[in-house]
Motif scaffolding. Structure first.
Motif, PDB file in Angstrom:
ATOM      1  N   ALA A  79       0.814  -1.293  -0.095  1.00  0.00           N
ATOM      2  CA  ALA A  79      -0.062  -0.003  -0.058  1.00  0.00           C
ATOM      3  C   ALA A  79       0.845   1.185   0.054  1.00  0.00           C
ATOM      4  O   ALA A  79       2.241   1.234   0.417  1.00  0.00           O
ATOM      5  N   GLU A  80       0.231   2.181  -0.830  1.00  0.00           N
ATOM      6  CA  GLU A  80       0.949   3.576  -0.638  1.00  0.00           C
ATOM      7  C   GLU A  80      -0.132   4.605  -0.115  1.00  0.00           C
ATOM      8  O   GLU A  80      -1.221   4.579  -0.689  1.00  0.00           O
ATOM      9  N   LEU A  81       0.352   5.507   0.639  1.00  0.00           N
ATOM     10  CA  LEU A  81      -0.740   6.554   1.248  1.00  0.00           C
ATOM     11  C   LEU A  81      -0.023   7.855   0.637  1.00  0.00           C
ATOM     12  O   LEU A  81       1.110   8.200   0.986  1.00  0.00           O
ATOM     13  N   SER A  82      -0.829   8.660   0.101  1.00  0.00           N
ATOM     14  CA  SER A  82      -0.482   9.919  -0.219  1.00  0.00           C
ATOM     15  C   SER A  82      -1.774  11.150  -0.125  1.00  0.00           C
ATOM     16  O   SER A  82      -2.924  10.512   0.111  1.00  0.00           O
ATOM     17  N   GLY A  83      -1.558  12.341  -0.451  1.00  0.00           N
ATOM     18  CA  GLY A  83      -2.652  13.175  -0.147  1.00  0.00           C
ATOM     19  C   GLY A  83      -2.131  14.623   0.046  1.00  0.00           C
ATOM     20  O   GLY A  83      -0.981  14.876   0.138  1.00  0.00           O
ATOM     21  N   LYS A  84      -3.264  15.481  -0.006  1.00  0.00           N
ATOM     22  CA  LYS A  84      -2.935  16.978   0.001  1.00  0.00           C
ATOM     23  C   LYS A  84      -2.022  17.316   1.416  1.00  0.00           C
ATOM     24  O   LYS A  84      -1.552  18.298   1.415  1.00  0.00           O
ATOM     25  N   VAL A  85      -2.568  16.712   2.527  1.00  0.00           N
ATOM     26  CA  VAL A  85      -2.028  16.891   3.683  1.00  0.00           C
ATOM     27  C   VAL A  85      -0.461  16.266   3.969  1.00  0.00           C
ATOM     28  O   VAL A  85      -0.094  16.476   5.065  1.00  0.00           O
ATOM     29  N   LEU A  86      -0.164  15.507   3.096  1.00  0.00           N
ATOM     30  CA  LEU A  86       1.175  15.013   3.446  1.00  0.00           C
ATOM     31  C   LEU A  86       2.153  15.625   2.647  1.00  0.00           C
ATOM     32  O   LEU A  86       1.906  15.771   1.265  1.00  0.00           O
ATOM     33  N   LYS A  87       3.324  15.524   2.680  1.00  0.00           N
ATOM     34  CA  LYS A  87       4.442  16.174   1.998  1.00  0.00           C
ATOM     35  C   LYS A  87       5.251  15.227   1.270  1.00  0.00           C
ATOM     36  O   LYS A  87       6.026  15.473   0.205  1.00  0.00           O
ATOM     37  N   GLU A  88       4.880  13.769   1.482  1.00  0.00           N
ATOM     38  CA  GLU A  88       5.707  12.581   0.933  1.00  0.00           C
ATOM     39  C   GLU A  88       4.569  11.425   0.791  1.00  0.00           C
ATOM     40  O   GLU A  88       3.481  11.417   1.489  1.00  0.00           O
ATOM     41  N   ARG A  89       4.873  10.439  -0.104  1.00  0.00           N
ATOM     42  CA  ARG A  89       4.018   9.250  -0.023  1.00  0.00           C
ATOM     43  C   ARG A  89       4.862   8.114   1.021  1.00  0.00           C
ATOM     44  O   ARG A  89       5.873   8.206   1.059  1.00  0.00           O
ATOM     45  N   PHE A  90       3.719   7.503   1.674  1.00  0.00           N
ATOM     46  CA  PHE A  90       4.415   6.530   2.608  1.00  0.00           C
ATOM     47  C   PHE A  90       3.945   5.245   2.011  1.00  0.00           C
ATOM     48  O   PHE A  90       2.827   4.983   1.778  1.00  0.00           O
ATOM     49  N   SER A  91       4.665   4.212   2.379  1.00  0.00           N
ATOM     50  CA  SER A  91       4.503   2.952   2.015  1.00  0.00           C
ATOM     51  C   SER A  91       4.149   1.995   3.336  1.00  0.00           C
ATOM     52  O   SER A  91       4.756   2.153   4.541  1.00  0.00           O
ATOM     53  N   GLY A  92       3.390   0.976   2.977  1.00  0.00           N
ATOM     54  CA  GLY A  92       3.148   0.102   3.931  1.00  0.00           C
ATOM     55  C   GLY A  92       2.261  -1.281   3.473  1.00  0.00           C
ATOM     56  O   GLY A  92       2.528  -1.619   2.355  1.00  0.00           O
ATOM     57  N   LEU A  93       1.628  -1.920   4.459  1.00  0.00           N
ATOM     58  CA  LEU A  93       1.054  -3.309   3.806  1.00  0.00           C
ATOM     59  C   LEU A  93      -0.220  -3.335   4.435  1.00  0.00           C
ATOM     60  O   LEU A  93      -0.587  -2.994   5.734  1.00  0.00           O
TER      61      LEU A  93
END
Length: 191
Positions: A79-93
């Protein structure tokens, strides 16, 4: 014995004789390998899901494994989490277990009874992790709910249809699935 019951018995007998004469035996099950299930599941991904209107969770191709001790399957989904309120993409499971059910309208095996084992995204603040955890079950339901893992083929069921049989219990094995073939219930009778 009424006429209808006699005709059904005669038709079943003729079907069995025909199967015997043709050299084909009546199968008692259909087997589906883990590799075939993995291939079908891979066709359903990637998927994207909005989270609370601010974030987006992108789910990649799951890695499928069998859980025969629980008669379930497991999917570990990058999984990858991104969005307007985040400065970067985060990865996980996203790690989920699920059972399968047979859908007679299109002869498919579909995911249901989805249970989230874990949704972990590396590097998130505790508040954001908690919020994501709140949505994890809904996200898993959206991602896996009713996903088609296999469609029984006409060649799987041609003889079975002729003998008034249908798929029954689905058993998870270490190698894949075994779908039992059982006598169809008379019209109006639910299993």
């Amino acid at each position: 014995m009424n006429r209808r019951a006699w005709l059904m018995s005669a038709a079943m007998g003729l079907g069995m004789v025909a199967a015997g004469c043709s050299g084909k035996s009546v199968p008692s099950s259909v087997s589906v390998s883990q590799q075939k299930l993995q291939e079908m599941l891979a066709k359903r991904f990637p998927k994207q899901f909005p989270v609370a209107g601010l974030l987006q969770l992108d789910l990649k191709v799951p890695q499928l494994s069998m859980r025969p001790e629980r008669n379930m399957l497991n999917a570990v989904i990058p999984a990858e989490l991104s969005g307007k309120v985040l400065k970067e993409r985060f990865s996980g499971l996203l790690d989920v277990d699920f059972a399968l059910r047979y859908e007679p309208s299109d002869r498919t095996l579909r995911a249901h009874q989805i249970k989230v084992n874990q949704l972990s995204i590396d590097g998130l603040s505790p508040a954001l992790s908690d919020m994501l955890g709140t949505y994890s079950t809904a996200l898993a339901e959206q991602a896996m709910g009713q996903v088609v893992l296999y469609q029984l083929q006409d060649q799987d069921l041609a003889l079975v249809d002729a003998l008034a049989m249908e798929p029954g219990a689905i058993t998870v094995t270490a190698q894949g699935l075994t779908v039992a073939l059982v006598q169809k219930a008379p019209q109006g009778v639910k299993r």
